[in-house]
Design a protein around this motif. Structure first.
Motif, mmCIF file in Angstrom:
data_model
loop_
_atom_site.group_PDB
_atom_site.id
_atom_site.type_symbol
_atom_site.label_atom_id
_atom_site.label_comp_id
_atom_site.label_asym_id
_atom_site.label_seq_id
_atom_site.Cartn_x
_atom_site.Cartn_y
_atom_site.Cartn_z
ATOM 1 N N MET A 1 38.948 22.110 55.515
ATOM 2 C CA MET A 1 39.837 22.462 54.955
ATOM 3 C C MET A 1 39.660 23.420 53.883
ATOM 4 S SD MET A 1 42.933 20.366 53.027
ATOM 5 C CE MET A 1 44.342 21.197 52.087
ATOM 6 N N PHE A 2 38.829 22.971 53.081
ATOM 7 C CA PHE A 2 38.526 24.081 51.854
ATOM 8 C C PHE A 2 36.893 24.574 51.855
ATOM 9 C CE2 PHE A 2 41.879 21.757 50.241
ATOM 10 C CZ PHE A 2 42.552 22.600 49.518
ATOM 11 N N GLY A 3 36.461 24.622 53.340
ATOM 12 C CA GLY A 3 35.026 25.016 53.387
ATOM 13 C C GLY A 3 34.199 23.902 53.158
ATOM 14 N N LYS A 4 34.481 22.711 52.812
ATOM 15 C CA LYS A 4 33.365 21.773 52.586
ATOM 16 C C LYS A 4 33.534 20.331 53.157
ATOM 17 C CE LYS A 4 35.859 21.098 48.170
ATOM 18 N NZ LYS A 4 35.988 21.074 46.978
ATOM 19 N N GLU A 5 32.752 19.399 53.295
ATOM 20 C CA GLU A 5 33.056 18.327 54.081
ATOM 21 C C GLU A 5 33.518 17.542 53.272
ATOM 22 O OE1 GLU A 5 32.793 15.704 57.629
ATOM 23 O OE2 GLU A 5 31.848 17.817 57.489
ATOM 24 N N ARG A 6 34.801 16.864 53.443
ATOM 25 C CA ARG A 6 35.568 15.921 53.113
ATOM 26 C C ARG A 6 36.190 14.635 53.936
ATOM 27 N NH1 ARG A 6 35.572 16.483 47.792
ATOM 28 N NH2 ARG A 6 37.609 16.703 47.413
ATOM 29 N N SER A 7 36.240 13.422 53.262
ATOM 30 C CA SER A 7 36.588 12.469 54.022
ATOM 31 C C SER A 7 38.181 12.401 53.981
ATOM 32 C CB SER A 7 36.109 11.219 52.890
ATOM 33 O OG SER A 7 36.717 11.243 51.551
ATOM 34 N N ARG A 8 38.901 11.532 54.384
ATOM 35 C CA ARG A 8 40.289 11.551 54.466
ATOM 36 C C ARG A 8 40.822 11.430 53.115
ATOM 37 N NH1 ARG A 8 42.307 7.294 59.102
ATOM 38 N NH2 ARG A 8 40.226 6.215 58.448
ATOM 39 N N PHE A 9 40.209 10.465 52.376
ATOM 40 C CA PHE A 9 40.449 10.327 50.827
ATOM 41 C C PHE A 9 40.439 11.891 49.898
ATOM 42 C CE2 PHE A 9 39.959 9.587 46.537
ATOM 43 C CZ PHE A 9 40.882 8.628 46.303
ATOM 44 N N GLY A 10 39.291 12.302 50.374
ATOM 45 C CA GLY A 10 39.047 13.704 49.870
ATOM 46 C C GLY A 10 40.248 15.108 50.146
ATOM 47 N N PHE A 12 42.902 14.225 51.533
ATOM 48 C CA PHE A 12 44.326 13.802 50.518
ATOM 49 C C PHE A 12 44.486 14.214 49.300
ATOM 50 C CE2 PHE A 12 47.297 10.812 48.634
ATOM 51 C CZ PHE A 12 48.208 10.992 49.362
ATOM 52 N N ILE A 13 43.673 14.020 48.468
ATOM 53 C CA ILE A 13 43.638 14.519 47.113
ATOM 54 C C ILE A 13 43.718 15.930 47.012
ATOM 55 C CG2 ILE A 13 42.971 12.534 46.137
ATOM 56 C CD1 ILE A 13 40.233 13.781 45.357
ATOM 57 N N ASP A 14 42.843 16.660 47.818
ATOM 58 C CA ASP A 14 42.729 18.256 47.864
ATOM 59 C C ASP A 14 44.313 18.711 48.363
ATOM 60 O OD1 ASP A 14 40.102 18.376 47.072
ATOM 61 O OD2 ASP A 14 39.693 18.654 49.399
ATOM 62 N N TRP A 15 44.755 17.999 49.339
ATOM 63 C CA TRP A 15 46.005 18.518 49.763
ATOM 64 C C TRP A 15 47.282 18.532 48.726
ATOM 65 C CZ3 TRP A 15 48.024 21.279 53.664
ATOM 66 C CH2 TRP A 15 49.424 21.191 54.026
ATOM 67 N N SER A 67 45.049 1.320 51.565
ATOM 68 C CA SER A 67 43.632 1.850 51.727
ATOM 69 C C SER A 67 43.247 2.045 53.221
ATOM 70 C CB SER A 67 42.774 0.744 51.252
ATOM 71 O OG SER A 67 43.052 -0.503 51.969
ATOM 72 N N ASP A 68 44.016 1.497 54.243
ATOM 73 C CA ASP A 68 43.860 1.613 55.736
ATOM 74 C C ASP A 68 43.973 3.410 55.882
ATOM 75 O OD1 ASP A 68 43.264 -0.739 56.186
ATOM 76 O OD2 ASP A 68 45.109 -1.182 57.113
ATOM 77 N N ASP A 69 44.789 3.896 55.319
ATOM 78 C CA ASP A 69 45.164 5.508 55.384
ATOM 79 C C ASP A 69 43.788 6.195 55.153
ATOM 80 O OD1 ASP A 69 47.755 4.965 55.733
ATOM 81 O OD2 ASP A 69 48.392 5.217 53.804
ATOM 82 N N PHE A 70 42.911 5.619 54.386
ATOM 83 C CA PHE A 70 41.635 6.305 54.154
ATOM 84 C C PHE A 70 40.365 5.761 54.682
ATOM 85 C CE2 PHE A 70 44.470 6.869 50.206
ATOM 86 C CZ PHE A 70 44.853 8.126 50.706
#
Length: 72
Positions: A1-10, A12-15, A67-70
């Motif tokens: 999304m932002f050019g870096k590897e992110r987890s689902r949690f990452g 989500f907070i970026d969004w 927590s299951d969302d991430f």
């Protein structure tokens, strides 16, 4: 999304425009752990940490995330 590897949690907070520092303040989880949680899709935080992070995100977004969302 932002050019870096992110987890689902990452992702989500970026969004939602949430800074890791804000999550740190609310959750009392270390910056290192938050960074790892945001970057590493395979990292599974301890239950207590997971609960604190989810509570912080709920407070900051007003969304009823679980927590299951991430993490599975």
């Amino acid at each position: 999304m932002f050019g870096k590897e992110r987890s689902r949690f990452g992702e989500f907070i970026d969004w939602h425009g949430i800074k890791q520092e804000k999550i740190k303040e609310i959750s009392k989880v270390s910056r290192e752990i938050i960074s790892r949680v945001c970057k590493n899709r395979d990292y599974m935080p301890a239950g207590k940490t997971m609960k604190a992070l989810v509570a912080a995100v709920r407070k900051l977004t007003g969304k009823q995330v679980k927590s299951d969302d991430f993490w599975m």
